[in-house]
Scaffold this motif. Structure first.
Motif, PDB file in Angstrom:
ATOM      1  N   VAL A  95       0.868  -1.172   0.000  1.00 43.14           N
ATOM      2  CA  VAL A  95       0.000   0.000   0.000  1.00 43.14           C
ATOM      3  C   VAL A  95       0.902   1.217   0.000  1.00 43.14           C
ATOM      4  O   VAL A  95       1.693   1.407   0.927  1.00 43.14           O
ATOM      5  CB  VAL A  95      -0.935   0.026   1.226  1.00 43.14           C
ATOM      6  N   ALA A  98       1.391   5.552  -0.640  1.00 39.31           N
ATOM      7  CA  ALA A  98       0.730   6.849  -0.720  1.00 39.31           C
ATOM      8  C   ALA A  98       1.339   7.613  -1.885  1.00 39.31           C
ATOM      9  O   ALA A  98       2.555   7.677  -2.015  1.00 39.31           O
ATOM     10  CB  ALA A  98       0.936   7.622   0.581  1.00 39.31           C
ATOM     11  N   TYR A 135      -4.131   6.562  -1.764  1.00 38.60           N
ATOM     12  CA  TYR A 135      -3.501   5.384  -1.162  1.00 38.60           C
ATOM     13  C   TYR A 135      -3.813   4.198  -2.059  1.00 38.60           C
ATOM     14  O   TYR A 135      -4.974   3.825  -2.218  1.00 38.60           O
ATOM     15  CB  TYR A 135      -4.007   5.170   0.258  1.00 38.60           C
ATOM     16  N   HIS A 194      -3.267   0.285  -3.430  1.00 37.82           N
ATOM     17  CA  HIS A 194      -2.846  -1.088  -3.164  1.00 37.82           C
ATOM     18  C   HIS A 194      -2.270  -1.639  -4.460  1.00 37.82           C
ATOM     19  O   HIS A 194      -2.970  -1.716  -5.473  1.00 37.82           O
ATOM     20  CB  HIS A 194      -4.051  -1.913  -2.717  1.00 37.82           C
ATOM     21  N   ASP A 212       3.294  -0.337   3.865  1.00 40.19           N
ATOM     22  CA  ASP A 212       1.933   0.120   4.095  1.00 40.19           C
ATOM     23  C   ASP A 212       1.953   1.583   4.534  1.00 40.19           C
ATOM     24  O   ASP A 212       2.050   1.893   5.719  1.00 40.19           O
ATOM     25  CB  ASP A 212       1.258  -0.759   5.151  1.00 40.19           C
ATOM     26  N   ASP A 213       1.890   2.487   3.566  1.00 42.98           N
ATOM     27  CA  ASP A 213       1.915   3.915   3.867  1.00 42.98           C
ATOM     28  C   ASP A 213       0.644   4.373   4.562  1.00 42.98           C
ATOM     29  O   ASP A 213       0.668   5.314   5.347  1.00 42.98           O
ATOM     30  CB  ASP A 213       2.083   4.729   2.569  1.00 42.98           C
ATOM     31  N   LEU A 214      -0.464   3.710   4.264  1.00 43.20           N
ATOM     32  CA  LEU A 214      -1.740   4.148   4.834  1.00 43.20           C
ATOM     33  C   LEU A 214      -1.771   3.897   6.343  1.00 43.20           C
ATOM     34  O   LEU A 214      -2.269   4.720   7.101  1.00 43.20           O
ATOM     35  CB  LEU A 214      -2.890   3.414   4.143  1.00 43.20           C
ATOM     36  N   GLU A 270      -5.142  11.473   8.783  1.00 48.89           N
ATOM     37  CA  GLU A 270      -6.374  11.267   8.050  1.00 48.89           C
ATOM     38  C   GLU A 270      -7.547  11.828   8.804  1.00 48.89           C
ATOM     39  O   GLU A 270      -7.723  11.566   9.985  1.00 48.89           O
ATOM     40  CB  GLU A 270      -6.574   9.768   7.839  1.00 48.89           C
TER      41      GLU A 270
END
Lengths: 185, 120
Positions: A100, A102, A139, A141, B106-108, B117
């Protein structure tokens, strides 16, 4: 921005939406007659009045060369991505890994965010998980990435995709924003 | 070879490759490890597969009334498939229904932790 231009822009947006709906209506009928055209007009007006949408203003201009470039690359990417995924599906025993990431877009307009999101979802091994609308961040995937370097490479692909979209429909100002990001990287 | 048989041949190639891509999409749905990976299967080979089948059908039918309808089917598929995939993917991510161990980065998760957020 003063009020008269705002209202004029609003009217222009509604007219674009109206003609889009009429075209869809006529395509559904498949034949042209004035009866079909007029009934389409009535239905479209009712739809726009009953289901008003938040205004999405188009401030850029259409660039034919950029549009062709975007369409060609989009088709090529769509085919490559589809073959890649199909191949992965047929490779039994292979466990694909994902990431994931950004991606900060250069242009934060709703229209650009939507178009980039749609194109990214349709093309190269990617799915939008979340959107930060205020910051203009997608974001994404990403499917079948082996390591962080591959994920980073994918970020570059999304930047290039955004540049192509802006190159097709963006205003001069938006083109400048994209160019500035290209220099700062 | 006559003109019609060339068109028929192209239509057959489109229909068959479209069917193979749709089969791959179905296989991917069964085989991929978690929901997010499976959504890729639903948005990609299937979209191109459907488009190829539409082109093949349009070549075989060849009447304006049918082709306009097929063009609409294709256009709506392109517009709507990403939205559906996004809604399912977003819900899956937020409820934790995916395998974190399969992610390279996993940047989120990092963004959500720092409270960047705004939770809309």
């Amino acid at each position: 921005m003063n009020r008269p231009t705002n209202i004029r822009r609003r009217i222009r947006d509604e007219l674009v939406a109206l003609s889009g709906l009429v075209v869809v209506w006529m395509l559904l009928w498949g034949t042209f007659s004035w009866m079909v055209f007029l009934s389409g007009l009535v239905v479209s007006v009712v739809v726009l009045v009953v289901f008003p949408l938040p205004p999405v203003t188009f401030l850029g201009k259409l660039r034919p060369l950029g549009l062709v470039r975007f369409a060609v690359r989009f088709t090529v990417d769509l085919v490559i991505a589809s073959l890649h995924l199909a191949w992965t599906a047929f490779r039994l025993g292979y466990q694909p890994r994902c990431a994931v990431i950004a991606v900060q877009l250069a242009v934060r307009s709703d229209l650009n965010l939507t178009l980039c999101g749609e194109a990214v979802s349709l093309i190269p091994g990617s799915l939008i998980v979340d959107i930060d609308r205020d910051a203009g961040v997608l974001y994404i995937h990403v499917f079948d990435v082996s390591d962080e370097a591959a994920a980073e490479q994918f970020r570059g692909k999304v930047y290039a995709l955004e540049a192509r979209i802006i190159g097709a429909i963006g205003s001069d100002d938006e083109l400048r924003q994209v160019a500035e990001r290209g220099e700062s990287r | 070879m006559t003109g019609t048989s060339v068109v028929d041949l192209i239509a057959a190639v489109c229909l068959l490759s479209g069917a193979v891509l749709s089969l791959a999409a179905g296989l991917g749905l069964l085989r991929f490890p978690d929901l997010l990976a499976r959504m890729h299967s639903a948005t990609k080979p299937q979209v191109l597969g459907l488009l190829l089948i539409l082109v093949g059908t349009a070549l075989r039918l060849g009447t304006v009334v049918d082709i306009t309808t097929l063009a609409l089917v294709g256009a709506f598929q392109l517009a709507v498939a990403p939205v559906a995939a996004h809604m399912v993917g977003r819900a899956a991510y937020r409820t934790g229904l995916f395998r974190r161990d399969l992610l390279v980065t996993d940047d989120l998760a990092a963004a959500r932790k720092t409270g960047d957020e705004s939770g809309d």
